[in-house]
Design a protein around this motif. Structure first.
Motif, PDB file in Angstrom:
ATOM      1  N   GLY A   1       0.818  -1.200   0.000  1.00 27.99           N
ATOM      2  CA  GLY A   1       0.000   0.000   0.000  1.00 27.99           C
ATOM      3  C   GLY A   1       0.856   1.256   0.000  1.00 27.99           C
ATOM      4  O   GLY A   1       2.074   1.214  -0.220  1.00 27.99           O
ATOM      5  N   LYS A   2       0.228   2.379   0.256  1.00 32.75           N
ATOM      6  CA  LYS A   2       0.915   3.673   0.250  1.00 32.75           C
ATOM      7  C   LYS A   2       0.738   4.345   1.612  1.00 32.75           C
ATOM      8  O   LYS A   2      -0.369   4.524   2.107  1.00 32.75           O
ATOM      9  N   ALA A   3       1.880   4.700   2.214  1.00 34.94           N
ATOM     10  CA  ALA A   3       1.878   5.265   3.559  1.00 34.94           C
ATOM     11  C   ALA A   3       1.211   6.635   3.604  1.00 34.94           C
ATOM     12  O   ALA A   3       1.200   7.379   2.618  1.00 34.94           O
ATOM     13  N   GLY A   4       0.686   6.964   4.774  1.00 35.97           N
ATOM     14  CA  GLY A   4       0.129   8.295   4.990  1.00 35.97           C
ATOM     15  C   GLY A   4       1.216   9.323   5.203  1.00 35.97           C
ATOM     16  O   GLY A   4       2.348   9.001   5.582  1.00 35.97           O
ATOM     17  N   GLY A   5       0.885  10.584   4.963  1.00 34.21           N
ATOM     18  CA  GLY A   5       1.842  11.675   5.133  1.00 34.21           C
ATOM     19  C   GLY A   5       2.054  12.047   6.590  1.00 34.21           C
ATOM     20  O   GLY A   5       1.196  11.806   7.458  1.00 34.21           O
ATOM     21  N   LEU A   6       3.181  12.634   6.879  1.00 33.86           N
ATOM     22  CA  LEU A   6       3.503  13.075   8.239  1.00 33.86           C
ATOM     23  C   LEU A   6       2.692  14.316   8.610  1.00 33.86           C
ATOM     24  O   LEU A   6       2.485  15.204   7.771  1.00 33.86           O
TER      25      LEU A   6
ATOM     26  N   ALA B   1      -3.787   8.932   6.862  1.00 33.05           N
ATOM     27  CA  ALA B   1      -4.113   7.507   6.790  1.00 33.05           C
ATOM     28  C   ALA B   1      -3.392   6.873   5.601  1.00 33.05           C
ATOM     29  O   ALA B   1      -3.174   7.505   4.566  1.00 33.05           O
ATOM     30  N   ALA B   2      -3.025   5.606   5.763  1.00 36.04           N
ATOM     31  CA  ALA B   2      -2.442   4.859   4.651  1.00 36.04           C
ATOM     32  C   ALA B   2      -3.526   4.466   3.657  1.00 36.04           C
ATOM     33  O   ALA B   2      -4.719   4.439   3.979  1.00 36.04           O
ATOM     34  N   GLY B   3      -3.101   4.160   2.432  1.00 37.02           N
ATOM     35  CA  GLY B   3      -4.033   3.697   1.413  1.00 37.02           C
ATOM     36  C   GLY B   3      -3.690   2.282   0.984  1.00 37.02           C
ATOM     37  O   GLY B   3      -2.517   1.911   0.896  1.00 37.02           O
ATOM     38  N   ALA B   4      -4.719   1.464   0.723  1.00 40.32           N
ATOM     39  CA  ALA B   4      -4.502   0.085   0.289  1.00 40.32           C
ATOM     40  C   ALA B   4      -5.505  -0.280  -0.789  1.00 40.32           C
ATOM     41  O   ALA B   4      -6.711  -0.086  -0.614  1.00 40.32           O
ATOM     42  N   PHE B   5      -5.017  -0.824  -1.904  1.00 42.72           N
ATOM     43  CA  PHE B   5      -5.894  -1.273  -2.983  1.00 42.72           C
ATOM     44  C   PHE B   5      -6.698  -2.495  -2.548  1.00 42.72           C
ATOM     45  O   PHE B   5      -7.897  -2.589  -2.800  1.00 42.72           O
ATOM     46  N   GLY B   6      -6.001  -3.441  -1.893  1.00 40.57           N
ATOM     47  CA  GLY B   6      -6.646  -4.653  -1.421  1.00 40.57           C
ATOM     48  C   GLY B   6      -6.346  -4.900   0.039  1.00 40.57           C
ATOM     49  O   GLY B   6      -5.531  -4.202   0.654  1.00 40.57           O
ATOM     50  N   ALA B   7      -6.993  -5.900   0.602  1.00 36.14           N
ATOM     51  CA  ALA B   7      -6.863  -6.176   2.032  1.00 36.14           C
ATOM     52  C   ALA B   7      -5.447  -6.579   2.424  1.00 36.14           C
ATOM     53  O   ALA B   7      -5.074  -6.496   3.596  1.00 36.14           O
ATOM     54  N   ASP B   8      -4.619  -7.016   1.455  1.00 37.18           N
ATOM     55  CA  ASP B   8      -3.257  -7.447   1.772  1.00 37.18           C
ATOM     56  C   ASP B   8      -2.204  -6.425   1.346  1.00 37.18           C
ATOM     57  O   ASP B   8      -1.003  -6.701   1.392  1.00 37.18           O
TER      58      ASP B   8
ATOM     59  N   ALA C   1      -0.313  -3.869   2.507  1.00 34.95           N
ATOM     60  CA  ALA C   1       0.004  -3.274   3.805  1.00 34.95           C
ATOM     61  C   ALA C   1       0.753  -1.954   3.665  1.00 34.95           C
ATOM     62  O   ALA C   1       1.665  -1.814   2.833  1.00 34.95           O
ATOM     63  N   ALA C   2       0.357  -0.988   4.478  1.00 30.17           N
ATOM     64  CA  ALA C   2       1.052   0.297   4.547  1.00 30.17           C
ATOM     65  C   ALA C   2       0.768   0.923   5.903  1.00 30.17           C
ATOM     66  O   ALA C   2      -0.297   0.716   6.488  1.00 30.17           O
TER      67      ALA C   2
END
Length: 276
Positions: free
Chosen positions: A129-134, A158-165, A167-168
Protein backbone atom coordinates in the motif's frame (compact mmCIF):
# COMPACT_ATOMS: atom_id res chain seq x y z
CA UNK A 1 1.45 46.02 5.64
CA UNK A 2 -2.29 45.46 5.11
CA UNK A 3 -4.09 42.91 2.93
CA UNK A 4 -7.76 43.91 2.67
CA UNK A 5 -8.77 41.65 -0.23
CA UNK A 6 -8.42 37.96 -0.93
CA UNK A 7 -4.84 36.78 -1.46
CA UNK A 8 -4.60 33.77 -3.78
CA UNK A 9 -7.69 31.61 -4.11
CA UNK A 10 -9.54 30.65 -7.31
CA UNK A 11 -6.62 28.30 -8.09
CA UNK A 12 -4.30 31.32 -8.23
CA UNK A 13 -2.39 30.91 -4.97
CA UNK A 14 0.81 32.87 -4.54
CA UNK A 15 4.20 31.21 -4.04
CA UNK A 16 6.43 31.82 -1.04
CA UNK A 17 5.50 35.08 0.72
CA UNK A 18 8.03 36.85 2.95
CA UNK A 19 7.06 39.88 5.05
CA UNK A 20 9.64 41.90 6.98
CA UNK A 21 10.48 45.24 8.61
CA UNK A 22 6.91 46.14 9.51
CA UNK A 23 5.39 47.75 12.58
CA UNK A 24 2.04 46.04 11.90
CA UNK A 25 0.89 43.29 9.54
CA UNK A 26 -2.89 43.02 8.99
CA UNK A 27 -4.41 40.10 7.09
CA UNK A 28 -8.09 40.98 6.72
CA UNK A 29 -9.24 38.41 4.18
CA UNK A 30 -8.57 34.83 3.06
CA UNK A 31 -4.85 34.33 2.43
CA UNK A 32 -3.72 31.35 0.29
CA UNK A 33 -0.01 30.98 -0.48
CA UNK A 34 2.64 28.29 -0.81
CA UNK A 35 4.31 29.39 2.43
CA UNK A 36 4.39 32.42 4.72
CA UNK A 37 7.40 33.80 6.56
CA UNK A 38 7.12 36.92 8.73
CA UNK A 39 10.03 36.63 11.11
CA UNK A 40 12.31 39.63 10.53
CA UNK A 41 11.61 42.93 12.31
CA UNK A 42 7.84 42.44 12.68
CA UNK A 43 6.32 44.35 15.60
CA UNK A 44 2.72 43.05 15.52
CA UNK A 45 0.68 40.63 13.39
CA UNK A 46 -3.11 40.26 13.14
CA UNK A 47 -5.07 37.73 11.04
CA UNK A 48 -7.96 37.32 13.48
CA UNK A 49 -11.19 35.81 12.02
CA UNK A 50 -9.61 34.86 8.68
CA UNK A 51 -7.79 31.74 7.46
CA UNK A 52 -4.20 31.53 6.28
CA UNK A 53 -3.90 28.52 3.95
CA UNK A 54 -0.66 26.86 2.86
CA UNK A 55 -2.10 23.45 2.03
CA UNK A 56 0.05 21.75 -0.57
CA UNK A 57 -0.88 21.60 -4.23
CA UNK A 58 -1.76 18.19 -5.68
CA UNK A 59 0.87 15.65 -4.59
CA UNK A 60 2.93 18.32 -2.77
CA UNK A 61 3.76 18.86 0.89
CA UNK A 62 2.04 21.58 2.88
CA UNK A 63 3.80 24.91 3.20
CA UNK A 64 5.28 26.25 6.41
CA UNK A 65 3.92 29.23 8.34
CA UNK A 66 6.49 31.03 10.47
CA UNK A 67 5.60 34.28 12.24
CA UNK A 68 7.74 36.02 14.86
CA UNK A 69 6.84 39.35 16.44
CA UNK A 70 8.09 41.52 19.25
CA UNK A 71 4.55 42.69 20.02
CA UNK A 72 1.12 41.08 20.05
CA UNK A 73 0.59 38.17 17.65
CA UNK A 74 -3.04 37.35 16.87
CA UNK A 75 -3.82 34.63 14.33
CA UNK A 76 -7.08 33.17 13.09
CA UNK A 77 -7.23 29.71 11.56
CA UNK A 78 -4.14 28.29 9.85
CA UNK A 79 -4.50 25.37 7.43
CA UNK A 80 -1.26 23.75 6.27
CA UNK A 81 -2.31 20.24 5.29
CA UNK A 82 -0.38 18.00 2.95
CA UNK A 83 -1.67 18.09 -0.62
CA UNK A 84 -3.84 15.31 -2.01
CA UNK A 85 -1.68 12.37 -3.08
CA UNK A 86 -1.55 11.42 -6.73
CA UNK A 87 -2.73 7.99 -7.87
CA UNK A 88 -0.49 5.30 -6.37
CA UNK A 89 1.50 7.81 -4.29
CA UNK A 90 2.30 8.14 -0.61
CA UNK A 91 0.55 10.82 1.42
CA UNK A 92 2.19 14.22 1.70
CA UNK A 93 3.43 15.89 4.87
CA UNK A 94 1.65 18.82 6.45
CA UNK A 95 3.55 22.07 6.84
CA UNK A 96 5.08 23.27 10.11
CA UNK A 97 3.46 26.17 11.97
CA UNK A 98 5.65 28.31 14.26
CA UNK A 99 4.19 31.33 16.05
CA UNK A 100 6.44 33.31 18.41
CA UNK A 101 6.14 36.60 20.26
CA UNK A 102 9.37 37.58 21.96
CA UNK A 103 7.85 40.30 24.17
CA UNK A 104 4.04 39.96 24.22
CA UNK A 105 1.14 37.49 23.93
CA UNK A 106 0.17 34.99 21.23
CA UNK A 107 -3.59 34.54 20.67
CA UNK A 108 -4.81 31.95 18.15
CA UNK A 109 -8.57 32.26 17.59
CA UNK A 110 -9.05 29.50 14.98
CA UNK A 111 -7.94 25.93 14.42
CA UNK A 112 -4.38 25.13 13.38
CA UNK A 113 -4.49 22.16 10.98
CA UNK A 114 -1.24 20.52 9.84
CA UNK A 115 -2.53 17.04 9.02
CA UNK A 116 -0.67 14.82 6.60
CA UNK A 117 -2.67 13.65 3.60
CA UNK A 118 -3.79 10.07 2.98
CA UNK A 119 -1.82 7.67 0.83
CA UNK A 120 -3.40 6.65 -2.48
CA UNK A 121 -3.18 3.04 -3.64
CA UNK A 122 -6.03 3.15 -6.12
CA UNK A 123 -4.34 1.75 -9.22
CA UNK A 124 -2.17 -1.32 -8.61
CA UNK A 125 -2.94 -4.35 -6.44
CA UNK A 126 0.63 -5.39 -5.63
CA UNK A 127 0.59 -6.28 -1.89
CA UNK A 128 2.15 -2.93 -1.04
CA UNK A 129 0.00 0.00 0.00
CA UNK A 130 0.92 3.67 0.25
CA UNK A 131 1.88 5.26 3.56
CA UNK A 132 0.13 8.29 4.99
CA UNK A 133 1.84 11.67 5.13
CA UNK A 134 3.50 13.08 8.24
CA UNK A 135 1.68 15.63 10.35
CA UNK A 136 3.35 19.05 10.57
CA UNK A 137 4.85 20.27 13.83
CA UNK A 138 3.14 23.11 15.73
CA UNK A 139 5.05 25.44 18.04
CA UNK A 140 3.42 28.40 19.79
CA UNK A 141 5.62 30.47 22.11
CA UNK A 142 5.19 33.70 24.09
CA UNK A 143 8.53 34.48 25.70
CA UNK A 144 7.15 37.35 27.78
CA UNK A 145 3.40 36.78 27.97
CA UNK A 146 0.56 34.30 27.54
CA UNK A 147 -0.50 31.82 24.87
CA UNK A 148 -4.15 31.14 23.98
CA UNK A 149 -5.11 28.44 21.49
CA UNK A 150 -8.39 26.93 20.35
CA UNK A 151 -7.76 23.59 18.63
CA UNK A 152 -4.72 22.01 16.94
CA UNK A 153 -4.80 18.97 14.65
CA UNK A 154 -1.40 17.55 13.69
CA UNK A 155 -2.47 14.00 12.86
CA UNK A 156 -0.59 11.79 10.45
CA UNK A 157 -2.39 10.85 7.26
CA UNK A 158 -4.11 7.51 6.79
CA UNK A 159 -2.44 4.86 4.65
CA UNK A 160 -4.03 3.70 1.41
CA UNK A 161 -4.50 0.09 0.29
CA UNK A 162 -5.89 -1.27 -2.98
CA UNK A 163 -6.65 -4.65 -1.42
CA UNK A 164 -6.86 -6.18 2.03
CA UNK A 165 -3.26 -7.45 1.77
CA UNK A 166 -1.67 -4.20 0.52
CA UNK A 167 0.00 -3.27 3.81
CA UNK A 168 1.05 0.30 4.55
CA UNK A 169 1.59 2.31 7.72
CA UNK A 170 -0.15 5.48 8.72
CA UNK A 171 1.75 8.75 8.94
CA UNK A 172 3.45 9.89 12.13
CA UNK A 173 1.84 12.91 13.79
CA UNK A 174 3.50 16.28 14.25
CA UNK A 175 4.56 17.37 17.72
CA UNK A 176 2.66 20.13 19.53
CA UNK A 177 4.62 22.42 21.87
CA UNK A 178 2.94 25.30 23.72
CA UNK A 179 5.21 27.53 25.80
CA UNK A 180 4.51 30.83 27.59
CA UNK A 181 6.16 32.87 30.30
CA UNK A 182 2.88 33.28 32.22
CA UNK A 183 0.32 30.65 31.17
CA UNK A 184 -1.23 28.69 28.31
CA UNK A 185 -5.03 28.86 27.93
CA UNK A 186 -6.48 25.89 26.10
CA UNK A 187 -9.97 26.23 24.59
CA UNK A 188 -10.22 23.10 22.44
CA UNK A 189 -8.82 19.71 21.47
CA UNK A 190 -5.21 18.87 20.66
CA UNK A 191 -4.63 15.92 18.31
CA UNK A 192 -1.20 14.42 17.65
CA UNK A 193 -2.23 10.85 16.84
CA UNK A 194 -0.83 8.60 14.16
CA UNK A 195 -2.70 8.01 10.92
CA UNK A 196 -4.61 4.78 10.41
CA UNK A 197 -2.74 1.90 8.80
CA UNK A 198 -4.16 -0.05 5.85
CA UNK A 199 -4.00 -3.61 4.58
CA UNK A 200 -2.76 -4.87 7.93
CA UNK A 201 -0.17 -2.10 8.27
CA UNK A 202 0.37 -0.39 11.62
CA UNK A 203 -1.09 2.88 12.76
CA UNK A 204 1.44 5.70 12.59
CA UNK A 205 3.13 6.87 15.77
CA UNK A 206 1.61 9.53 17.94
CA UNK A 207 3.88 12.35 19.08
CA UNK A 208 4.38 14.44 22.19
CA UNK A 209 2.09 17.25 23.31
CA UNK A 210 3.98 19.43 25.76
CA UNK A 211 3.07 22.39 27.93
CA UNK A 212 6.12 24.03 29.45
CA UNK A 213 4.21 26.31 31.82
CA UNK A 214 0.91 26.61 33.77
CA UNK A 215 -2.18 25.55 31.78
CA UNK A 216 -5.70 26.96 32.14
CA UNK A 217 -8.61 25.03 30.61
CA UNK A 218 -11.31 27.32 29.23
CA UNK A 219 -14.16 25.32 27.70
CA UNK A 220 -17.05 25.72 30.10
CA UNK A 221 -19.40 22.72 30.22
CA UNK A 222 -17.36 20.97 27.54
CA UNK A 223 -14.70 18.29 27.28
CA UNK A 224 -11.17 19.07 26.08
CA UNK A 225 -9.47 16.01 24.57
CA UNK A 226 -5.74 15.54 24.03
CA UNK A 227 -5.04 12.52 21.82
CA UNK A 228 -1.54 11.21 21.07
CA UNK A 229 -2.42 7.58 20.35
CA UNK A 230 -0.57 5.56 17.75
CA UNK A 231 1.48 2.44 17.18
CA UNK A 232 3.65 4.16 19.79
CA UNK A 233 1.77 6.76 21.80
CA UNK A 234 3.31 10.21 21.94
CA UNK A 235 2.35 11.21 25.46
CA UNK A 236 1.40 14.48 27.12
CA UNK A 237 3.50 16.50 29.55
CA UNK A 238 2.07 19.25 31.76
CA UNK A 239 5.13 21.16 32.91
CA UNK A 240 3.34 23.42 35.38
CA UNK A 241 0.04 23.72 37.19
CA UNK A 242 -3.19 22.64 35.50
CA UNK A 243 -6.35 24.49 36.46
CA UNK A 244 -9.88 25.24 35.28
CA UNK A 245 -11.29 28.66 34.55
CA UNK A 246 -14.42 27.81 36.57
CA UNK A 247 -14.18 25.18 39.29
CA UNK A 248 -15.54 21.76 38.29
CA UNK A 249 -16.80 22.99 34.87
CA UNK A 250 -13.98 22.01 32.50
CA UNK A 251 -13.59 18.30 31.75
CA UNK A 252 -10.39 16.76 30.39
CA UNK A 253 -9.67 13.52 28.51
CA UNK A 254 -6.04 12.58 27.75
CA UNK A 255 -5.17 9.56 25.58
CA UNK A 256 -1.93 7.94 24.48
CA UNK A 257 1.65 7.44 25.62
CA UNK A 258 3.10 8.59 28.93
CA UNK A 259 0.96 11.23 30.65
CA UNK A 260 2.89 13.40 33.14
CA UNK A 261 1.56 15.99 35.57
CA UNK A 262 4.50 17.80 37.19
CA UNK A 263 2.58 20.59 38.90
CA UNK A 264 -0.54 20.97 41.03
CA UNK A 265 -3.77 19.93 39.29
CA UNK A 266 -6.76 21.98 40.40
CA UNK A 267 -6.35 23.86 43.64
CA UNK A 268 -6.87 27.57 44.31
CA UNK A 269 -10.63 26.98 43.79
CA UNK A 270 -9.94 26.05 40.15
CA UNK A 271 -10.57 22.32 40.28
CA UNK A 272 -11.08 20.47 37.00
CA UNK A 273 -14.27 18.64 36.17
CA UNK A 274 -14.30 14.99 35.10
CA UNK A 275 -10.83 13.74 34.14
CA UNK A 276 -10.43 10.58 32.05
Amino acid sequence: ITFTGVVGGASKELGDVILSDSTQVNVDNAFSVKSLTATSAITAFDSDTVTITTTGAANQVGGNVAITTTGLLTAGAITAQGGTAAADAVGKAGGAVTLISTANNVNVTGTIDTRGSAGDDSVTDDTTGKAGGLGGTVTVTANAGTVTVVAIDARGGAAGAFGADDAAVGGTAGTIDLDALTSVTLKGDLTASGGAGAGGGAQGDGTLVSFDDPVILNKTLGVITIDTRGNTGGGTTFGGTLRATTAFDEDLTVRGGVITFTGVVGGASKELGDVI
